[in-house]
Design an enzyme around this catalytic site. Structure first.
Site, PDB file in Angstrom:
ATOM      1  N   ASP A   1       0.839  -1.207   0.000  1.00  0.00           N
ATOM      2  CA  ASP A   1       0.000   0.000   0.000  1.00  0.00           C
ATOM      3  C   ASP A   1       0.870   1.252   0.000  1.00  0.00           C
ATOM      4  O   ASP A   1       2.057   1.202   0.347  1.00  0.00           O
ATOM      5  CB  ASP A   1      -0.980   0.010   1.180  1.00  0.00           C
ATOM      6  CG  ASP A   1      -0.281   0.039   2.529  1.00  0.00           C
ATOM      7  OD1 ASP A   1       0.784  -0.596   2.675  1.00  0.00           O
ATOM      8  OD2 ASP A   1      -0.789   0.713   3.451  1.00  0.00           O
TER       9      ASP A   1
ATOM     10  N   GLU B   1       0.247  -1.167   5.743  1.00  0.00           N
ATOM     11  CA  GLU B   1       1.312  -0.601   6.586  1.00  0.00           C
ATOM     12  C   GLU B   1       1.075   0.876   6.840  1.00  0.00           C
ATOM     13  O   GLU B   1       1.327   1.386   7.935  1.00  0.00           O
ATOM     14  CB  GLU B   1       2.679  -0.801   5.902  1.00  0.00           C
ATOM     15  CG  GLU B   1       3.875  -0.470   6.804  1.00  0.00           C
ATOM     16  CD  GLU B   1       4.321   0.992   6.759  1.00  0.00           C
ATOM     17  OE1 GLU B   1       5.162   1.364   7.598  1.00  0.00           O
ATOM     18  OE2 GLU B   1       3.822   1.763   5.919  1.00  0.00           O
ATOM     19  N   GLU B   2       0.582   1.579   5.829  1.00  0.00           N
ATOM     20  CA  GLU B   2       0.445   3.037   5.953  1.00  0.00           C
ATOM     21  C   GLU B   2      -0.704   3.449   6.864  1.00  0.00           C
ATOM     22  O   GLU B   2      -0.886   4.636   7.139  1.00  0.00           O
ATOM     23  CB  GLU B   2       0.266   3.673   4.563  1.00  0.00           C
ATOM     24  CG  GLU B   2       1.475   3.506   3.639  1.00  0.00           C
ATOM     25  CD  GLU B   2       2.711   4.295   4.091  1.00  0.00           C
ATOM     26  OE1 GLU B   2       2.646   4.967   5.127  1.00  0.00           O
ATOM     27  OE2 GLU B   2       3.733   4.203   3.391  1.00  0.00           O
TER      28      GLU B   2
END
Ligand SMILES: CCCCCCCCCCCCCCCCCC(=O)N[C@@H](Cc1ccccc1)C(=O)O
Ligand SMILES: [Zn+2]
Ligand SMILES: [Zn+2]
Length: 480
Positions: free
Chosen positions: A102, A166-167
């Protein structure tokens, strides 16, 4: 000092020479990955269509990875990917390569080319994710594909985990993959994730590029400050309003930074190891930190990145107040994003913050917080660190010093602390100051840097099979 047996255990080493056609396909594959807008906006909103498309894309681009008998592929949390590459020697402890698919949003303003076009200009591929972190996703799979095409079979097992969120925290991807591996009884020798680079010209007095392997990552806290008051008519305002009280609190935090912790983290060791890389007189200063520590720590405060390495940072990122132009606002609230230095804890930072604000009218609500990660080992027995160090020297001959550092951001790797204490944050990409564009406009990677990243992983995977004399899991120790 770790000794390296110059020969692989039983197979001959595969050289990292790639044909022109392979190199072109490698670059095209990265461009294609950038064109899929796998944006994570928030917990509620991510581009799931793009995330699903990305899963199909990697299957198409890396057919050998997906059709090799000793590689198992699983989708976890709907869009994350876990690859288990079964090695031939079960006595060797497996390791983990991490990356995330992502990306953060990229509004088109300010971009020289559309952020999801993956266009090449002047030797650079532009686009959101070229550094954070599709470069790693694609380079890991590309290196493995190229190794498999050369009939490579690993001895040491390894996992590849590609998170999809992850973001926005990693709780659906990395956290679930980690739980799955734990349920299977996996213990890792080490894990490698994004978080630091090979940097060139980072400071004017540094003569050559240096490689910093982050061995710890900062903690974080999202703290909401809120002020409530009875609303009233703006024509007869009180001396203070919710907005002025909250602004004063934020101003207090900006005027009173968290303490400088130089000497209580990785930075002092890093500078001592780098001392010889600086020209005179800085090399002398760094060799005599017993005398010059106060001067050096003040110098580091001047650059936002080195400042972030030596203290807990405080960034007001969200401010909300006001409902109408002629109404004294009943509520004003702000979110402050703290990145906590490894020598401090969430609790300590919260107490310090309350003391700095020192205003009972301001309420504090911790929205999310975690302590800094423990420091991973860097000694001769630390397999992950030594493998990275060895591979860096082989692939980046221009780098003379590899030193441990602290990651100033957060990565998926913290979700794997239940599986290993050897977590290393290092992106094998050489960056110049002008290329520090992570989360910014015109994020880009040079074609050469990306090809080198693929080469690095190609070498690293093979090095992980190499005999390290003196390492705990070396099956040939008795021969010595
Ligand atoms: C003496 C000179 C030494 C120079 C060393 C220079 C190395 C500088 C490297 C700086 C790289 C910073 C890379 C940070 C990676 C962070 C990845 C990221 O953006 N993560 C997000 C995760 C997150 C956290 C909280 C909420 C949502 C997402 C982040 O914001 O940290
Ligand atoms: Zn990232
Ligand atoms: Zn990021």
């Amino acid at each position: 000092q770790v000794l390296w047996n110059t020969q692989l255990r039983d197979t001959s080493r595969i050289p990292s020479n790639f044909s022109r056609q392979e190199r072109m396909a490698t670059i095209e594959a990265l461009k294609g990955a950038i064109q899929i807008p796998t944006v994570s906006f928030s917990h509620e909103k991510s581009n799931t269509t793009a995330l699903a498309e990305f899963g199909e894309y990697i299957q198409r681009v890396f057919p050998t990875v997906f059709h090799t008998s000793f590689i198992k592929h699983e989708v976890v949390g709907n869009y994350s990917h876990l690859f288990t590459v079964q090695g031939s020697d079960p006595s060797l402890q497996p390791y983990l390569l991490l990356a995330h698919i992502d990306v953060v949003p990229a509004p088109e303003e300010g971009w020289e080319v559309p952020p999801f076009s993956g266009q090449e200009r002047d030797g650079f591929i532009y686009g959101r994710g070229t550094l954070d972190n599709k470069n790693s996703v694609m380079a890991i799979l590309q290196a493995l594909e190229l190794l498999l095409l050369r009939n490579y079979t690993p001895q040491r097992s390894f996992f590849i985990a590609l998170g999809h969120d992850e973001e926005i925290s990693g709780t659906d991807g990395a956290q679930k993959i980690s739980a799955l591996l734990q349920s299977r009884g996996v213990r890792l020798a080490f894990a490698v994730d994004e978080g630091s680079f090979v940097v060139d010209n980072f400071l004017p007095s540094l003569k050559k590029p240096i490689a910093i392997i982050a061995v710890s990552e900062k903690g974080a806290m999202d703290l909401m400050l809120r002020v409530n008051m009875t609303p009233g008519h703006s024509s007869a305002p009180p001396k203070e309003t919710t907005i002025s009280i909250l602004s004063a609190a934020i101003n207090q935090l900006q005027q009173n930074p968290m303490p400088n912790m130089f000497g209580r983290g990785q930075v002092k060791t890093m500078l001592q190891q780098l001392a010889g890389e600086f020209s005179s007189p800085i090399n002398i200063v760094l060799r005599n930190l017993w005398l010059f520590q106060p001067f050096v720590s003040r110098f580091l405060e001047k650059n936002p990145i080195t400042n972030a390495m030596i203290r807990t940072t405080v960034a007001p990122t969200v401010f909300q107040a006001g409902i109408k132009v002629n109404v004294i606002p009943p509520v004003a609230q702000a979110i402050i994003n703290f990145r906590i230095h490894p020598a401090q804890t969430v609790h300590e930072v919260l107490e310090l913050t309350k003391n700095i604000v020192a205003d009972d009218r301001v309420q504090f609500h911790v929205l999310r917080a975690f302590d800094p990660s423990p420091v991973s080992p860097t000694d001769d027995q630390a397999l992950g660190y030594q493998l990275l160090r060895h591979t860096i020297h082989a692939v980046f001959p221009e780098v003379s010093v590899v030193a441990p550092g602290t990651c100033i951001g957060n990565t998926d790797s913290r979700h794997y602390l239940n599986l290993t204490r050897g977590i290393y944050l290092f992106n094998p990409v050489l960056l110049k100051p002008a290329d520090f564009r992570i989360h910014g406009v015109n994020e880009r990677i040079s074609v050469q840097a990306y090809e080198t990243q693929v080469k690095f992983i190609f070498e690293f995977i093979q090095n992980a099979d190499m005999e390290l004399v003196g390492m705990p899991d070396s099956p040939h120790q008795h021969d010595l």
